[in-house]
Design a protein around this motif. Structure first.
Motif, PDB file in Angstrom:
ATOM      1  N   VAL A 190      40.047  47.057 -28.912  1.00  0.00           N
ATOM      2  CA  VAL A 190      40.298  47.803 -30.142  1.00  0.00           C
ATOM      3  C   VAL A 190      40.122  46.873 -31.331  1.00  0.00           C
ATOM      4  O   VAL A 190      40.674  45.762 -31.353  1.00  0.00           O
ATOM      5  CB  VAL A 190      41.723  48.391 -30.161  1.00  0.00           C
ATOM      6  CG1 VAL A 190      41.972  49.156 -31.458  1.00  0.00           C
ATOM      7  CG2 VAL A 190      41.970  49.282 -28.956  1.00  0.00           C
ATOM      8  N   THR A 191      39.330  47.343 -32.297  1.00  0.00           N
ATOM      9  CA  THR A 191      39.200  46.612 -33.562  1.00  0.00           C
ATOM     10  C   THR A 191      39.595  47.536 -34.698  1.00  0.00           C
ATOM     11  O   THR A 191      39.484  48.757 -34.600  1.00  0.00           O
ATOM     12  CB  THR A 191      37.757  46.112 -33.788  1.00  0.00           C
ATOM     13  OG1 THR A 191      36.870  47.236 -33.802  1.00  0.00           O
ATOM     14  CG2 THR A 191      37.327  45.117 -32.721  1.00  0.00           C
ATOM     15  N   LEU A 192      40.078  46.944 -35.783  1.00  0.00           N
ATOM     16  CA  LEU A 192      40.392  47.669 -37.014  1.00  0.00           C
ATOM     17  C   LEU A 192      39.657  46.961 -38.138  1.00  0.00           C
ATOM     18  O   LEU A 192      39.873  45.770 -38.368  1.00  0.00           O
ATOM     19  CB  LEU A 192      41.900  47.687 -37.276  1.00  0.00           C
ATOM     20  CG  LEU A 192      42.348  48.431 -38.530  1.00  0.00           C
ATOM     21  CD1 LEU A 192      41.988  49.919 -38.458  1.00  0.00           C
ATOM     22  CD2 LEU A 192      43.852  48.266 -38.736  1.00  0.00           C
ATOM     23  N   ASP A 193      38.761  47.685 -38.773  1.00  0.00           N
ATOM     24  CA  ASP A 193      37.910  47.118 -39.832  1.00  0.00           C
ATOM     25  C   ASP A 193      37.155  45.884 -39.342  1.00  0.00           C
ATOM     26  O   ASP A 193      37.020  44.887 -40.046  1.00  0.00           O
ATOM     27  CB  ASP A 193      38.726  46.805 -41.087  1.00  0.00           C
ATOM     28  CG  ASP A 193      39.328  48.052 -41.707  1.00  0.00           C
ATOM     29  OD1 ASP A 193      38.712  49.134 -41.600  1.00  0.00           O
ATOM     30  OD2 ASP A 193      40.421  47.957 -42.294  1.00  0.00           O
ATOM     31  N   GLY A 194      36.697  45.944 -38.087  1.00  0.00           N
ATOM     32  CA  GLY A 194      35.888  44.879 -37.517  1.00  0.00           C
ATOM     33  C   GLY A 194      36.658  43.706 -36.943  1.00  0.00           C
ATOM     34  O   GLY A 194      36.054  42.807 -36.350  1.00  0.00           O
ATOM     35  N   GLN A 195      37.990  43.711 -37.070  1.00  0.00           N
ATOM     36  CA  GLN A 195      38.819  42.612 -36.567  1.00  0.00           C
ATOM     37  C   GLN A 195      39.624  43.078 -35.357  1.00  0.00           C
ATOM     38  O   GLN A 195      40.090  44.215 -35.322  1.00  0.00           O
ATOM     39  CB  GLN A 195      39.778  42.123 -37.656  1.00  0.00           C
ATOM     40  CG  GLN A 195      39.085  41.582 -38.891  1.00  0.00           C
ATOM     41  CD  GLN A 195      38.186  40.402 -38.573  1.00  0.00           C
ATOM     42  OE1 GLN A 195      38.572  39.476 -37.871  1.00  0.00           O
ATOM     43  NE2 GLN A 195      36.952  40.451 -39.076  1.00  0.00           N
ATOM     44  N   PRO A 196      39.827  42.197 -34.358  1.00  0.00           N
ATOM     45  CA  PRO A 196      40.633  42.592 -33.197  1.00  0.00           C
ATOM     46  C   PRO A 196      42.022  43.070 -33.640  1.00  0.00           C
ATOM     47  O   PRO A 196      42.629  42.488 -34.539  1.00  0.00           O
ATOM     48  CB  PRO A 196      40.755  41.296 -32.388  1.00  0.00           C
ATOM     49  CG  PRO A 196      39.591  40.463 -32.819  1.00  0.00           C
ATOM     50  CD  PRO A 196      39.356  40.817 -34.265  1.00  0.00           C
TER      51      PRO A 196
ATOM     52  N   GLY B  86      42.479  41.905 -29.011  1.00  0.00           N
ATOM     53  CA  GLY B  86      42.312  43.350 -29.071  1.00  0.00           C
ATOM     54  C   GLY B  86      42.045  44.005 -27.725  1.00  0.00           C
ATOM     55  O   GLY B  86      41.817  45.208 -27.652  1.00  0.00           O
ATOM     56  N   VAL B  87      42.085  43.244 -26.647  1.00  0.00           N
ATOM     57  CA  VAL B  87      41.772  43.757 -25.311  1.00  0.00           C
ATOM     58  C   VAL B  87      43.026  44.366 -24.670  1.00  0.00           C
ATOM     59  O   VAL B  87      44.121  43.823 -24.788  1.00  0.00           O
ATOM     60  CB  VAL B  87      41.198  42.631 -24.418  1.00  0.00           C
ATOM     61  CG1 VAL B  87      41.000  43.103 -22.985  1.00  0.00           C
ATOM     62  CG2 VAL B  87      39.884  42.124 -25.005  1.00  0.00           C
ATOM     63  N   PHE B  88      42.833  45.508 -23.988  1.00  0.00           N
ATOM     64  CA  PHE B  88      43.930  46.179 -23.289  1.00  0.00           C
ATOM     65  C   PHE B  88      43.495  46.567 -21.876  1.00  0.00           C
ATOM     66  O   PHE B  88      42.307  46.718 -21.601  1.00  0.00           O
ATOM     67  CB  PHE B  88      44.387  47.436 -24.052  1.00  0.00           C
ATOM     68  CG  PHE B  88      43.353  48.527 -24.081  1.00  0.00           C
ATOM     69  CD1 PHE B  88      43.341  49.530 -23.116  1.00  0.00           C
ATOM     70  CD2 PHE B  88      42.377  48.558 -25.074  1.00  0.00           C
ATOM     71  CE1 PHE B  88      42.373  50.528 -23.131  1.00  0.00           C
ATOM     72  CE2 PHE B  88      41.410  49.551 -25.108  1.00  0.00           C
ATOM     73  CZ  PHE B  88      41.406  50.539 -24.131  1.00  0.00           C
ATOM     74  N   THR B  89      44.478  46.735 -21.000  1.00  0.00           N
ATOM     75  CA  THR B  89      44.285  47.242 -19.644  1.00  0.00           C
ATOM     76  C   THR B  89      45.321  48.331 -19.436  1.00  0.00           C
ATOM     77  O   THR B  89      46.507  48.126 -19.722  1.00  0.00           O
ATOM     78  CB  THR B  89      44.475  46.125 -18.604  1.00  0.00           C
ATOM     79  OG1 THR B  89      43.502  45.103 -18.862  1.00  0.00           O
ATOM     80  CG2 THR B  89      44.300  46.636 -17.189  1.00  0.00           C
ATOM     81  N   LEU B  90      44.868  49.487 -18.941  1.00  0.00           N
ATOM     82  CA  LEU B  90      45.776  50.624 -18.784  1.00  0.00           C
ATOM     83  C   LEU B  90      46.514  50.620 -17.454  1.00  0.00           C
ATOM     84  O   LEU B  90      46.000  50.163 -16.441  1.00  0.00           O
ATOM     85  CB  LEU B  90      45.005  51.940 -18.901  1.00  0.00           C
ATOM     86  CG  LEU B  90      44.380  52.250 -20.250  1.00  0.00           C
ATOM     87  CD1 LEU B  90      43.650  53.592 -20.191  1.00  0.00           C
ATOM     88  CD2 LEU B  90      45.412  52.245 -21.368  1.00  0.00           C
ATOM     89  N   LYS B  91      47.737  51.175 -17.501  1.00  0.00           N
ATOM     90  CA  LYS B  91      48.548  51.431 -16.319  1.00  0.00           C
ATOM     91  C   LYS B  91      49.214  52.780 -16.556  1.00  0.00           C
ATOM     92  O   LYS B  91      49.704  53.050 -17.653  1.00  0.00           O
ATOM     93  CB  LYS B  91      49.591  50.338 -16.140  1.00  0.00           C
ATOM     94  CG  LYS B  91      50.359  50.459 -14.855  1.00  0.00           C
ATOM     95  CD  LYS B  91      51.212  49.228 -14.600  1.00  0.00           C
ATOM     96  CE  LYS B  91      51.490  49.147 -13.127  1.00  0.00           C
ATOM     97  NZ  LYS B  91      51.244  47.854 -12.569  1.00  0.00           N
ATOM     98  N   SER B  92      49.241  53.629 -15.533  1.00  0.00           N
ATOM     99  CA  SER B  92      49.834  54.951 -15.723  1.00  0.00           C
ATOM    100  C   SER B  92      51.345  54.846 -15.816  1.00  0.00           C
ATOM    101  O   SER B  92      51.946  53.874 -15.349  1.00  0.00           O
ATOM    102  CB  SER B  92      49.451  55.895 -14.583  1.00  0.00           C
ATOM    103  OG  SER B  92      50.320  55.734 -13.487  1.00  0.00           O
TER     104      SER B  92
END
Length: 144
Positions: free
Chosen positions: A36-42, A71-77
């Motif tokens: 995820v980035t916001l305005d080009g920044q992590p 800005g990196v994420f990993t999902l878990k339910s």
């Protein structure tokens, strides 16, 4: 204690009311990571939630992840499975954190509402999973 983004509080209450159940809930969960980035920044410290597009829990449990400094994420339910259920999701991204016990605001919202409370984001989780669930958000501060 447990800290949840307020944009996830309703989903969390529904899941809590149901109980966590077993890890085998009959749905096909696949690994999901992204950036995820916001305005080009992590965007660090944001909660990313994938909510199956259905009005009932018959479509699978929501999945969440927290972005790291890059800005990196990993999902878990919310049921404990790695990843997210295969299919279409509404995606909510929020930096606002509230302590569920004390209701104390732990972090302010920095993401526009069109990406969380009134999310316009969607994502389809493929049957093979993905490491490209990337979201390039814009604050709108540089416009007008």
């Amino acid at each position: 204690m447990l800290k949840l983004s307020t944009s996830l509080s309703i989903a969390a209450m529904l899941i809590a009311a149901m109980g966590c159940g077993s890890s085998q809930d009959g749905f096909n969960y696949q690994p999901v990571t992204g950036k995820v980035t916001l305005d080009g920044q992590p965007l660090a410290g944001a909660t990313v939630a994938f909510i199956p597009q259905s009005t009932s829990l018959e479509s699978g449990r929501p999945s969440t992840g927290m972005t790291d400094d890059s800005g990196v994420f990993t999902l878990k339910s919310m049921g404990g499975q790695d990843g997210a259920v295969v299919g279409e999701h509404v995606v909510s991204i929020s930096t606002k954190l509230v302590d569920n016990d004390t209701k104390e605001l732990l972090a302010e919202e920095t993401v526009p509402m069109r990406y969380n409370n009134r999310s316009e984001l969607t994502f389809t989780v493929p049957s093979s999973g993905t490491d490209m669930a990337d979201f390039e958000l814009e604050s709108g501060k540089n416009k007008r």
